[in-house]
Design a protein around this motif. Structure first.
Motif, short mmCIF file in Angstrom:
data_model
loop_
_atom_site.label_atom_id
_atom_site.label_comp_id
_atom_site.label_asym_id
_atom_site.label_seq_id
_atom_site.Cartn_x
_atom_site.Cartn_y
_atom_site.Cartn_z
N LEU B 45 0.83 -1.20 0.00
CA LEU B 45 0.00 0.00 0.00
C LEU B 45 0.87 1.25 0.00
O LEU B 45 1.69 1.44 0.88
CB LEU B 45 -0.91 -0.02 1.24
CG LEU B 45 -1.85 1.16 1.43
CD1 LEU B 45 -2.87 1.23 0.30
CD2 LEU B 45 -2.55 1.04 2.78
N TYR B 48 -3.59 6.08 0.36
CA TYR B 48 -5.00 5.81 0.28
C TYR B 48 -5.77 7.08 0.63
O TYR B 48 -5.18 8.09 1.06
CB TYR B 48 -5.41 4.64 1.17
CG TYR B 48 -5.13 4.79 2.64
CD1 TYR B 48 -3.85 4.57 3.14
CD2 TYR B 48 -6.14 5.11 3.53
CE1 TYR B 48 -3.59 4.69 4.48
CE2 TYR B 48 -5.89 5.23 4.89
CZ TYR B 48 -4.61 5.01 5.36
OH TYR B 48 -4.34 5.13 6.70
N LYS B 57 -0.93 8.40 4.08
CA LYS B 57 0.23 7.58 3.75
C LYS B 57 -0.04 6.12 4.06
O LYS B 57 -0.59 5.79 5.11
CB LYS B 57 1.45 8.07 4.53
CG LYS B 57 1.93 9.44 4.12
CD LYS B 57 3.16 9.84 4.92
CE LYS B 57 3.65 11.22 4.47
NZ LYS B 57 4.84 11.66 5.23
N GLY B 58 0.39 5.27 3.14
CA GLY B 58 0.28 3.84 3.35
C GLY B 58 1.57 3.29 3.94
O GLY B 58 2.24 3.95 4.73
N ASP B 59 1.93 2.10 3.54
CA ASP B 59 3.10 1.43 4.10
C ASP B 59 4.40 1.87 3.45
O ASP B 59 5.46 1.83 4.07
CB ASP B 59 2.95 -0.09 3.95
CG ASP B 59 1.72 -0.60 4.69
OD1 ASP B 59 1.06 -1.51 4.17
OD2 ASP B 59 1.42 -0.08 5.79
#
Lengths: 110, 113
Positions: B45, B48, B57-59
């Protein structure tokens, strides 16, 4: 996408019971992945199979390219297994192309 | 049937150039996601969004920006593309809720030379 049909769309289990999720493919696929989505949207990889079966704890997955399906079996379901599970299949001619199932919402109840 | 459309399907970019990947959904879903798919890493990810004007922020957000100007559109922006960003990118949309189902686009293959 249209190439993958995932079922059921929703599933409710009591703790300790089990069931299976299934993805049917309209065409021959090279490999399949199974994911579980966490609350934020991250997809945790559960299995990657090019053939046969794999098992990890209470989860077991199978992939039959010729018969065009894959399954994810859950046994002895626990409350923490609740979530949404997805399959994704690799196109046989281009492994960069993935076709996704739309997911199964699993709810495990006491 | 839910529809998520990504463009372009293929893109070749030069190192240091700017790349914008677009995603449009007609599902009226609140949530949208950008992932990248790399061998050995599965789907990761990047960013999103919970709705228009929202980006999270994702990973693995480093090197990427996102923009959600409307309910339907969610863009992924590489301001200074690097070869390590060569990958296949997938967009998805979903309803609210931790057990949401996601609907994915067909992917964008990006090569950064």
């Amino acid at each position: 996408g249209d190439q993958v049909e995932q079922s059921p769309s929703a599933l409710s289990l009591h703790e300790g019971t089990g069931s299976a999720l299934r993805c049917n493919f309209t065409t021959t696929m090279r490999a399949v992945q199974w994911f579980r989505k966490n609350s934020r949207g991250s997809l945790i990889n559960l299995f990657y199979l090019a053939s046969g079966t794999k098992e990890n704890g209470r989860l077991k997955s199978a992939f039959d390219s010729k018969e065009r399906y894959s399954t994810l079996h859950i046994r002895d379901a626990q409350l923490e297994d609740s979530g949404t599970y997805f399959c994704a299949a690799e196109d046989v001619s281009n492994y960069n192309v993935l076709y996704f199932g739309s997911g199964t919402k699993l709810t495990v109840e006491p | 049937e839910a529809a998520v459309t990504q463009s372009p399907r293929n893109k070749v970019a030069v190192t240091g150039g700017k790349v914008t990947l677009s995603c449009n959904q007609t599902n009226n879903h609140n949530n949208m996601y950008w992932y990248r798919q790399d061998t050995g890493h599965g789907l990761r990810l990047i960013h999103y969004s919970y709705g228009a004007g929202s980006t999270e922020k994702g990973d693995i957000p480093d090197g990427y920006k996102a923009s959600r100007p409307s309910q339907e559109n969610f863009s992924l922006i590489l301001e200074l593309a690097t070869p390590s960003q060569t990958s296949v990118y997938f967009c998805a949309s979903g309803d609210r809720g931790s057990n949401e189902r996601l609907f994915f686009g067909h992917g964008t293959k990006l090569s950064v030379l």
